[in-house]
Design a protein around this motif. Structure first.
Motif, PDB file in Angstrom:
ATOM      1  N   LEU A  21      14.562 -23.444  -5.058  1.00  0.00           N
ATOM      2  CA  LEU A  21      14.650 -24.895  -5.208  1.00  0.00           C
ATOM      3  C   LEU A  21      15.375 -25.297  -6.485  1.00  0.00           C
ATOM      4  O   LEU A  21      16.143 -26.269  -6.488  1.00  0.00           O
ATOM      5  N   SER A  22      15.149 -24.563  -7.577  1.00  0.00           N
ATOM      6  CA  SER A  22      15.670 -24.976  -8.884  1.00  0.00           C
ATOM      7  C   SER A  22      17.004 -24.341  -9.249  1.00  0.00           C
ATOM      8  O   SER A  22      17.838 -24.977  -9.901  1.00  0.00           O
ATOM      9  N   LEU A  23      17.209 -23.089  -8.863  1.00  0.00           N
ATOM     10  CA  LEU A  23      18.377 -22.335  -9.321  1.00  0.00           C
ATOM     11  C   LEU A  23      19.274 -21.854  -8.187  1.00  0.00           C
ATOM     12  O   LEU A  23      20.295 -21.208  -8.445  1.00  0.00           O
ATOM     13  N   GLY A  24      18.917 -22.150  -6.950  1.00  0.00           N
ATOM     14  CA  GLY A  24      19.665 -21.612  -5.817  1.00  0.00           C
ATOM     15  C   GLY A  24      20.900 -22.383  -5.429  1.00  0.00           C
ATOM     16  O   GLY A  24      21.721 -21.889  -4.647  1.00  0.00           O
ATOM     17  N   GLY A  25      21.075 -23.590  -5.962  1.00  0.00           N
ATOM     18  CA  GLY A  25      22.179 -24.446  -5.532  1.00  0.00           C
ATOM     19  C   GLY A  25      23.570 -23.893  -5.745  1.00  0.00           C
ATOM     20  O   GLY A  25      24.436 -24.008  -4.862  1.00  0.00           O
ATOM     21  N   PRO A  26      23.876 -23.263  -6.894  1.00  0.00           N
ATOM     22  CA  PRO A  26      25.256 -22.818  -7.129  1.00  0.00           C
ATOM     23  C   PRO A  26      25.707 -21.660  -6.247  1.00  0.00           C
ATOM     24  O   PRO A  26      26.842 -21.663  -5.740  1.00  0.00           O
ATOM     25  N   THR A  27      24.844 -20.633  -6.068  1.00  0.00           N
ATOM     26  CA  THR A  27      25.290 -19.411  -5.385  1.00  0.00           C
ATOM     27  C   THR A  27      24.480 -19.050  -4.153  1.00  0.00           C
ATOM     28  O   THR A  27      24.846 -18.128  -3.424  1.00  0.00           O
ATOM     29  N   GLY A  28      23.372 -19.721  -3.919  1.00  0.00           N
ATOM     30  CA  GLY A  28      22.492 -19.302  -2.838  1.00  0.00           C
ATOM     31  C   GLY A  28      21.462 -18.275  -3.272  1.00  0.00           C
ATOM     32  O   GLY A  28      20.769 -17.710  -2.446  1.00  0.00           O
ATOM     33  N   TYR A  29      21.368 -18.020  -4.564  1.00  0.00           N
ATOM     34  CA  TYR A  29      20.362 -17.159  -5.227  1.00  0.00           C
ATOM     35  C   TYR A  29      20.116 -15.827  -4.524  1.00  0.00           C
ATOM     36  O   TYR A  29      19.103 -15.591  -3.919  1.00  0.00           O
ATOM     37  N   ALA A  30      21.074 -14.919  -4.677  1.00  0.00           N
ATOM     38  CA  ALA A  30      20.841 -13.562  -4.176  1.00  0.00           C
ATOM     39  C   ALA A  30      19.629 -12.951  -4.880  1.00  0.00           C
ATOM     40  O   ALA A  30      18.679 -12.515  -4.229  1.00  0.00           O
ATOM     41  N   ILE A  31      19.670 -12.893  -6.207  1.00  0.00           N
ATOM     42  CA  ILE A  31      18.629 -12.302  -7.079  1.00  0.00           C
ATOM     43  C   ILE A  31      18.132 -10.948  -6.571  1.00  0.00           C
ATOM     44  O   ILE A  31      17.052 -10.493  -6.968  1.00  0.00           O
ATOM     45  N   ASN A  32      18.901 -10.325  -5.700  1.00  0.00           N
ATOM     46  CA  ASN A  32      18.485  -9.085  -5.042  1.00  0.00           C
ATOM     47  C   ASN A  32      19.729  -8.424  -4.454  1.00  0.00           C
ATOM     48  O   ASN A  32      20.243  -8.883  -3.433  1.00  0.00           O
ATOM     49  N   PRO A  33      20.234  -7.358  -5.072  1.00  0.00           N
ATOM     50  CA  PRO A  33      21.459  -6.730  -4.554  1.00  0.00           C
ATOM     51  C   PRO A  33      21.344  -6.246  -3.115  1.00  0.00           C
ATOM     52  O   PRO A  33      22.287  -6.383  -2.331  1.00  0.00           O
ATOM     53  N   ALA A  34      20.191  -5.674  -2.745  1.00  0.00           N
ATOM     54  CA  ALA A  34      20.024  -5.175  -1.379  1.00  0.00           C
ATOM     55  C   ALA A  34      20.013  -6.325  -0.378  1.00  0.00           C
ATOM     56  O   ALA A  34      20.572  -6.211   0.720  1.00  0.00           O
ATOM     57  N   PRO A  81       0.801  -1.233   0.000  1.00  0.00           N
ATOM     58  CA  PRO A  81       0.000   0.000   0.000  1.00  0.00           C
ATOM     59  C   PRO A  81       0.831   1.279   0.000  1.00  0.00           C
ATOM     60  O   PRO A  81       0.339   2.330  -0.412  1.00  0.00           O
ATOM     61  N   LEU A  82       2.075   1.195   0.467  1.00  0.00           N
ATOM     62  CA  LEU A  82       2.921   2.382   0.566  1.00  0.00           C
ATOM     63  C   LEU A  82       3.783   2.605  -0.668  1.00  0.00           C
ATOM     64  O   LEU A  82       3.963   3.736  -1.119  1.00  0.00           O
ATOM     65  N   SER A  83       4.363   1.525  -1.195  1.00  0.00           N
ATOM     66  CA  SER A  83       5.389   1.689  -2.234  1.00  0.00           C
ATOM     67  C   SER A  83       5.203   0.804  -3.452  1.00  0.00           C
ATOM     68  O   SER A  83       5.967   0.912  -4.415  1.00  0.00           O
ATOM     69  N   GLY A  84       4.243  -0.087  -3.412  1.00  0.00           N
ATOM     70  CA  GLY A  84       4.125  -1.076  -4.476  1.00  0.00           C
ATOM     71  C   GLY A  84       4.971  -2.299  -4.244  1.00  0.00           C
ATOM     72  O   GLY A  84       4.909  -3.262  -5.006  1.00  0.00           O
ATOM     73  N   ALA A  85       5.794  -2.278  -3.178  1.00  0.00           N
ATOM     74  CA  ALA A  85       6.526  -3.460  -2.717  1.00  0.00           C
ATOM     75  C   ALA A  85       7.484  -4.036  -3.747  1.00  0.00           C
ATOM     76  O   ALA A  85       7.364  -5.189  -4.142  1.00  0.00           O
ATOM     77  N   HIS A  86       8.465  -3.238  -4.153  1.00  0.00           N
ATOM     78  CA  HIS A  86       9.530  -3.790  -4.997  1.00  0.00           C
ATOM     79  C   HIS A  86      10.468  -4.666  -4.161  1.00  0.00           C
ATOM     80  O   HIS A  86      10.785  -5.784  -4.556  1.00  0.00           O
ATOM     81  N   LEU A  87      10.961  -4.144  -3.047  1.00  0.00           N
ATOM     82  CA  LEU A  87      11.806  -4.856  -2.074  1.00  0.00           C
ATOM     83  C   LEU A  87      13.118  -5.371  -2.669  1.00  0.00           C
ATOM     84  O   LEU A  87      13.794  -6.178  -2.033  1.00  0.00           O
ATOM     85  N   ASN A  88      13.472  -4.919  -3.857  1.00  0.00           N
ATOM     86  CA  ASN A  88      14.600  -5.517  -4.567  1.00  0.00           C
ATOM     87  C   ASN A  88      15.029  -4.552  -5.673  1.00  0.00           C
ATOM     88  O   ASN A  88      14.230  -4.254  -6.571  1.00  0.00           O
ATOM     89  N   PRO A  89      16.280  -4.063  -5.639  1.00  0.00           N
ATOM     90  CA  PRO A  89      16.731  -3.179  -6.716  1.00  0.00           C
ATOM     91  C   PRO A  89      16.593  -3.797  -8.106  1.00  0.00           C
ATOM     92  O   PRO A  89      16.385  -3.067  -9.087  1.00  0.00           O
ATOM     93  N   ALA A  90      16.711  -5.116  -8.203  1.00  0.00           N
ATOM     94  CA  ALA A  90      16.557  -5.765  -9.509  1.00  0.00           C
ATOM     95  C   ALA A  90      15.136  -5.598 -10.027  1.00  0.00           C
ATOM     96  O   ALA A  90      14.917  -5.363 -11.221  1.00  0.00           O
ATOM     97  N   VAL A  91      14.153  -5.715  -9.159  1.00  0.00           N
ATOM     98  CA  VAL A  91      12.764  -5.505  -9.560  1.00  0.00           C
ATOM     99  C   VAL A  91      12.564  -4.047  -9.982  1.00  0.00           C
ATOM    100  O   VAL A  91      11.948  -3.758 -11.017  1.00  0.00           O
TER     101      VAL A  91
END
Length: 238
Positions: free
Chosen positions: A178-191, A62-72
C-alpha cells in the motif's frame, strides 16, 4: 531450529508456490477480462499478496522456517553469518515461484486464452516510470522495510511463542504494498519476480507481450542489496 536439507527444499518449494499462486492469482483476477474480480484495484492486490504470504508461510514453517524469499534468507545470513544453507533456500524458492506461476496460469487458463493485452504484470513487476536508478532505490528501500522489521520480530519472544509472527509479517507485506508498491510493484523478493518471469517467457499465452528481460535485474539486485543492508543495520543497532 535446525532443518534438514530435504525439508528446506520441500518446504520452500511448497510455501513459495502457495505465495505466488495467491499473489499472481490476485493480479490475474484484477487484470484479466472475464474475471469476476476485474478492475477491483490496488488494495485488493496488496491484500491478496499479504494473504499469500500468510498461507505460504504457515504451510512451510514446520519444514523450513518459511523464508519464501531470497532477500529474507540473505538478510538472516547477513545477521547470523550462517551461509551454508542459503543455496538450498534459494533453489527451493525459485522452483516454488515458477510452480506457483504455472498454477496461476492453469487456474485462469480460459481467461488467458481469451487474452487481448500484455500479461507480464500478472507474473512479474513492471515499473510505472522506467528509470533503473530510481527503480533500484525503490526496491532497496522497500526490502529494508520488509527485512529489518522481520529481523526485529525475532527479538519479541511473545510473537514467537504465540505463533503470530507470520500473521504480523503478512500485514507488513500488505503495508509495503500500500505504501511503497506504487513505483515498481514491490518485488521485494527476487524469486517472486524471476521465477514467474521465466514461466511467462515460455507459456503459450496469446498476445502476452514482452517478458522485459532488460528490466529483470532490478527486482533481483534491489531486494538483495536491501537485504544485506537490513542485516547490517540490525547487527549494528540491535
Amino acid at each position: 531450529m535446525e532443518f534438514s536439507n530435504g525439508d528446506i527444499i520441500v518446504g520452500e518449494i511448497i510455501g513459495t508456490a502457495i505465495l505466488i499462486l495467491f499473489g499472481a492469482g490476485v493480479c490475474a483476477a484484477v487484470t484479466l477480462n472475464h474475471s469476476k474480480a476485474k478492475a477491483s484495484g490496488w488494495i485488493v492486490i496488496a491484500f491478496g499478496w499479504g494473504f499469500g504470504v500468510m498461507a505460504g508461510a504457515y504451510t512451510a514453517a514446520p519444514l523450513s522456517g518459511a523464508h519464501l524469499n531470497p532477500a529474507v534468507t540473505v538478510g538472516i545470513a547477513t545477521d547470523t553469518g550462517e551461509w551454508d544453507k542459503v543455496p538450498l533456500y534459494i533453489i527451493g524458492q525459485l522452483v516454488g515461484a515458477a510452480l506457483g506461476a504455472a498454477l496461476t496460469w492453469l487456474t485462469y487458463m480460459a481467461q488467458f486464452r481469451a487474452n487481448d493485452q500484455p500479461t507480464l504484470g500478472i507474473f512479474s513487476t513492471v515499473p510505472e516510470i522506467r528509470n533503473p536508478v530510481a527503480n533500484l532505490l525503490t526496491e532497496i528501500i522497500a526490502t529494508i522495510g520488509l527485512v529489518l522489521p522481520l529481523l526485529t520480530f525475532g527479538l519479541n519472544k511473545g510473537l514467537g511463542d504465540s505463533g503470530t509472527t507470520i500473521l504480523v509479517v503478512s500485514f507488513l507485506v500488505v503495508g509495503i504494498g500500500l505504501s511503497l508498491g506504487g513505483p515498481t510493484g514491490y518485488a521485494i523478493n527476487p524469486a517472486r519476480d524471476l521465477g514467474p518471469r521465466i514461466v511467462h517467457t515460455v507459456l503459450p499465452i496469446p498476445r502476452k507481450g514482452t517478458s522485459d528481460w532488460g528490466y529483470a535485474w532490478v527486482p533481483v539486485a534491489g531486494p538483495l542489496i536491501g537485504a544485506v543492508l537490513a542485516g547490517l543495520i540490525f547487527n549494528l543497532a540491535f
